[in-house]
Each structure stands twice: as C-alpha cells, then as structure tokens.
Design a protein around this motif. Sequence first.
Motif, PDB file in Angstrom:
ATOM      1  N   LYS A   4     -51.903  30.521 -24.742  1.00 19.67           N
ATOM      2  CA  LYS A   4     -52.831  29.605 -25.381  1.00 19.67           C
ATOM      3  C   LYS A   4     -54.054  29.460 -24.500  1.00 19.67           C
ATOM      4  CE  LYS A   4     -49.264  26.978 -27.689  1.00 19.67           C
ATOM      5  NZ  LYS A   4     -48.551  25.726 -27.843  1.00 19.67           N
ATOM      6  N   TYR A   6     -57.334  27.048 -24.548  1.00 21.52           N
ATOM      7  CA  TYR A   6     -58.050  25.946 -25.162  1.00 21.52           C
ATOM      8  C   TYR A   6     -59.136  25.476 -24.214  1.00 21.52           C
ATOM      9  CZ  TYR A   6     -54.369  25.464 -28.691  1.00 21.52           C
ATOM     10  OH  TYR A   6     -53.498  25.692 -29.720  1.00 21.52           O
ATOM     11  N   LYS A  11     -60.446  27.620 -29.277  1.00 23.38           N
ATOM     12  CA  LYS A  11     -59.017  27.355 -29.407  1.00 23.38           C
ATOM     13  C   LYS A  11     -58.357  28.641 -29.892  1.00 23.38           C
ATOM     14  CE  LYS A  11     -59.739  22.503 -30.607  1.00 23.38           C
ATOM     15  NZ  LYS A  11     -61.178  22.409 -30.525  1.00 23.38           N
ATOM     16  N   ILE A  13     -54.790  31.226 -29.647  1.00 23.34           N
ATOM     17  CA  ILE A  13     -53.416  31.482 -29.216  1.00 23.34           C
ATOM     18  C   ILE A  13     -53.121  32.952 -29.499  1.00 23.34           C
ATOM     19  CG2 ILE A  13     -52.617  29.122 -29.568  1.00 23.34           C
ATOM     20  CD1 ILE A  13     -51.233  30.105 -32.151  1.00 23.34           C
ATOM     21  N   ASN A  66     -58.363  34.409 -37.744  1.00 23.40           N
ATOM     22  CA  ASN A  66     -58.620  32.973 -37.736  1.00 23.40           C
ATOM     23  C   ASN A  66     -57.537  32.303 -38.543  1.00 23.40           C
ATOM     24  OD1 ASN A  66     -61.314  32.285 -36.514  1.00 23.40           O
ATOM     25  ND2 ASN A  66     -61.934  33.896 -37.920  1.00 23.40           N
ATOM     26  N   MET A  67     -57.212  31.091 -38.168  1.00 21.69           N
ATOM     27  CA  MET A  67     -56.343  30.285 -39.006  1.00 21.69           C
ATOM     28  C   MET A  67     -57.248  29.296 -39.717  1.00 21.69           C
ATOM     29  SD  MET A  67     -52.998  28.032 -38.041  1.00 21.69           S
ATOM     30  CE  MET A  67     -51.946  29.472 -37.878  1.00 21.69           C
ATOM     31  N   TYR A  69     -57.930  25.980 -42.456  1.00 22.98           N
ATOM     32  CA  TYR A  69     -57.391  24.619 -42.479  1.00 22.98           C
ATOM     33  C   TYR A  69     -56.140  24.477 -43.332  1.00 22.98           C
ATOM     34  CZ  TYR A  69     -61.375  22.991 -39.809  1.00 22.98           C
ATOM     35  OH  TYR A  69     -62.291  22.802 -38.809  1.00 22.98           O
ATOM     36  N   GLY A  71     -53.710  26.693 -42.992  1.00 20.54           N
ATOM     37  CA  GLY A  71     -52.692  27.402 -42.231  1.00 20.54           C
ATOM     38  C   GLY A  71     -52.594  28.875 -42.553  1.00 20.54           C
ATOM     39  N   ILE A 129     -55.119  34.531 -32.475  1.00 23.49           N
ATOM     40  CA  ILE A 129     -55.412  33.603 -33.566  1.00 23.49           C
ATOM     41  C   ILE A 129     -56.399  32.544 -33.091  1.00 23.49           C
ATOM     42  CG2 ILE A 129     -54.434  31.961 -35.213  1.00 23.49           C
ATOM     43  CD1 ILE A 129     -51.705  33.443 -34.744  1.00 23.49           C
ATOM     44  N   LYS A 131     -57.907  29.189 -33.766  1.00 24.52           N
ATOM     45  CA  LYS A 131     -57.429  28.026 -34.502  1.00 24.52           C
ATOM     46  C   LYS A 131     -58.580  27.271 -35.156  1.00 24.52           C
ATOM     47  CE  LYS A 131     -53.513  26.688 -33.813  1.00 24.52           C
ATOM     48  NZ  LYS A 131     -52.304  26.818 -34.570  1.00 24.52           N
ATOM     49  N   THR A 134     -62.497  25.663 -33.914  1.00 16.70           N
ATOM     50  CA  THR A 134     -63.285  26.447 -32.970  1.00 16.70           C
ATOM     51  C   THR A 134     -64.719  26.510 -33.501  1.00 16.70           C
ATOM     52  OG1 THR A 134     -61.372  27.748 -32.284  1.00 16.70           O
ATOM     53  CG2 THR A 134     -63.534  28.720 -31.873  1.00 16.70           C
TER      54      THR A 134
END
Length: 168
Positions: A4, A6, A11, A13, A66-67, A69, A71, A129, A131, A134
């Motif tokens: 991770k 951050y 952000k 992972i 990218n993730m 909102y 998920g 990924i 998050k 970002t």
Amino acid sequence: MDIKLYTENVKIITEKWSFYQLKEWKDKGKLIFGNEPSSKVWSQDRRARWIESILMSIPLAPIFTNMDYQGRLVIFDGVNRLSSVFAFIDNEYSLKKIPILNKYNGMNYTALPPYLQSRINSASIQLCIIKPGTDEKVTASILQRVNIQSTAIDKRMIVESLNKINKK
C-alpha cells in the motif's frame, strides 16, 4: 505480498489476482476497460505469444487500474493483455505461430489439455490499483507514465478513463 502506498494525493495498492478472478469480475460487470480493446491493436500473433508466455509461466508485467466509487476496477493499462486472455478463454481464437510450445498451434482454449487450461486460469498478475480519492492530475500523470512503452495513449483515452472513474 500486498503493498500500500498512501500519501496526501496518491492512494495506490498492489494485489495479485488470477485470470480466473479477473474474468469473473469482467463477466459480472465489476471490471471495465477505460478504453475499449481493439482487436486491431494487437495482431493475432502477438495475442498468441502472450498466451504462450502465460503457459510458460513467464512473470507478467503489472496491470494498472483505478477503483471507482462503486468498487469496480477500471483498467487503463493492460487492456490488450486482459482482453486477449478473456477472448482466448472464450474460444474466440486459436494459438498460431507460437514458437516454443508449437505443438499447441491450432488449439483454442478448450482444446488445450486441462492442466494448461488450469495454468491460464490460476496464473496471477499484479494489479496496481489507484483508489478513489486520488487526485485527478496524479491519476492522469500515472496514466501517461505507464503507457510510455506500450501503445501510445492520447488525451481522449485519458479523458475516457477519468470519466469512467469519476462516475459516482
């Protein structure tokens, strides 16, 4: 090992996923392509060599995503690699002109021996990924950086990816 990173604006992972997991997410609509794959981008030969690399258990370059909102994973680097695997598993093409495992030339996924089908399904690839939350400028910069050695990414592709990410 999952990593991770951050900071205030970034952000990220990293996780290892199997192609089976990724295809399952794609089939459920939880994995989407930031820009649609084009069979014209990678030739049939290149797609077949990519599958051969997986069959040979060669370490694979990471996929950047990218993730959003909701998920979902929005793929922005690795679209051709993933779409090639998914199309092969769906028997959309056969292996041709693969130099090392040439006894499998002419075979599609279901024609392969079960242990090789399993090797494809269970092969893992690292996902980087980004998050939600970002900074958009950071995400756009990452998009440009990771695409330096692959098919050139243009501003339209960046905008398409960011638009899909930012749908809340």
